[in-house]
Write an enzyme that holds these catalytic residues in place. Structure first.
Site, short mmCIF file in Angstrom:
data_model
loop_
_atom_site.label_atom_id
_atom_site.label_comp_id
_atom_site.label_asym_id
_atom_site.label_seq_id
_atom_site.Cartn_x
_atom_site.Cartn_y
_atom_site.Cartn_z
N SER A 127 1.00 -1.50 -0.13
CA SER A 127 -0.17 0.04 -0.11
C SER A 127 0.90 1.38 -0.09
O SER A 127 1.84 1.51 0.46
CB SER A 127 -0.73 0.04 1.54
OG SER A 127 -1.49 1.35 1.62
N TYR A 152 -2.56 -0.02 10.33
CA TYR A 152 -2.60 -0.93 8.32
C TYR A 152 -1.31 -0.71 8.36
O TYR A 152 -1.01 -1.59 7.00
CB TYR A 152 -3.94 0.32 7.75
CG TYR A 152 -4.01 -0.52 5.95
CD1 TYR A 152 -4.72 -1.84 6.46
CD2 TYR A 152 -3.23 0.54 5.61
CE1 TYR A 152 -4.25 -2.02 4.75
CE2 TYR A 152 -3.56 0.16 3.81
CZ TYR A 152 -4.29 -1.42 3.15
OH TYR A 152 -4.00 -1.26 2.26
#
Length: 335
Positions: A127, A152
């Site tokens: 990501s 995350y």
């Protein structure tokens, strides 16, 4: 070629699986169909995949070790595209253990199965969130990414480190993909554009964080898919020029790589909202709010390494991408 696509009922996973099927590849999709967002959308994506005779489906979570091992033993995957994960920066503030279960324990299961299953190439989702507190733009895969701003992001950085360790120890080719704000048809309802469209059509104010001073590198789904399918058969290889005395995070002595997949353009959030208003013909009411914990003010992808590797650069203009996205949204919701 038999490819396992995890997260096949998810946004990116669905599109990648469908493209591989159209290209004549045998695909096994895996997804747990959890309730993080509307399961009906996931089931609608999955129904489209089930229409292909080269598609098989396994319902399981990545952390279901025995089911994952059984799937590898039965189907003997040649390639794995791991797109399943617990996504979302804001949700990680509320349910951190979900991220450890799926993104750490689950990814470990994938790595172990790739190791014992002699998989030719593991491609996995990272990501743009791994860039965290970095402010040097555009973000380059050669940049240090040791300052995550959310759990995350930390789990995605951990995935890159775990994959590198397995590449180094066992020679498994691994490629991590740092996706930048993906949008388009069949997109996730927890992402900004979908939330904005929901609010616009419901006549409710859209929530505009950091008082609108947000910049993102929005990447259209078709560009993501093209990049992924070009990378799948192109197994990562050791870099003969890697210098351990001056290590470049983008390469390695091991068969491990990471790439940015972004549009290489900065789009101001207020401009994107304007495009949505133009496409819908509705002026949005706006609620301006402060920056949310874990968020960053700007993202921007340097995709030079990706272009050099596959001869392709994502380039769908935001104006065209928004038009297509709104057309899909209206059709799907009957607007």
């Amino acid at each position: 070629m038999t490819v396992l696509v995890t997260g096949a009922a998810g946004f990116i996973g669905y599109h990648v699986a469908e493209r591989l099927l159209r290209d004549g590849v045998r695909v096994v999709g895996l997804d747990n169909l959890n309730s993080y967002y509307d399961v009906r959308l996931k089931e609608a994506r999955l129904a489209r995949l089930r229409g292909h005779n080269r598609f098989a489906f396994v319902r399981a979570a990545l952390e279901d070790r025995q089911v994952i091992e059984d799937a590898f033993a039965e189907h003997r995957f040649t390639h794995v595209v791991n797109l399943a994960a617990q996504a979302g920066v804001r949700h990680s503030l509320e349910a951190p253990r979900d991220y450890i279960d799926s993104n750490i324990v689950g990814f470990m299961n994938i790595l172990e199965c790739c190791r014992h299953g002699e998989v030719a190439h593991l491609v996995y989702a990272s990501s743009s969130s791994v860039y965290g507190g970095n402010e040097k733009l555009p973000f380059s895969v050669s940049d240090n990414v040791d300052h995550p701003k959310s759990l995350y992001a930390a789990t995605k950085k951990a995935n890159e480190l775990m994959a590198h360790a397995y590449s180094s120890l066992y020679g498994i080719p691994t490629t991590g993909l740092r996706f930048f704000t993906v949008y388009g048809p069949w997109g996730r309802p927890d992402m900004a554009m979908y939330l904005f469209l929901d609010a616009i059509y419901a006549g409710k104010p859209i929530k505009v964080f950091n008082n609108g001073d947000m910049i993102r590198d929005f990447t259209y789904i078709d560009d993501i898919v093209e990049s992924v399918v070009r990378l799948v058969p192109q197994a990562a290889a050791p870099d003969p020029g890697f210098d351990p005395k001056a290590p470049d995070p983008a390469t390695s002595w091991a068969p491990a790589r990471v790439y940015n997949i972004g549009n290489s353009r900065q789009e101001h959030l207020m401009h994107v909202i304007g495009l949505l208003e133009q496409a819908t013909g509705i002026e949005a009411a706006k609620e301006f709010l402060p920056m949310q914990p874990g968020d960053v003010q700007a993202t921007w992808a340097d995709t030079a390494a990706l272009e050099a590797a596959i001869g392709f650069t994502p380039d769908t203009p935001i104006e065209e991408g928004v038009r297509r996205y709104v057309a899909w949204y209206r059709d799907y919701h009957g607007k």
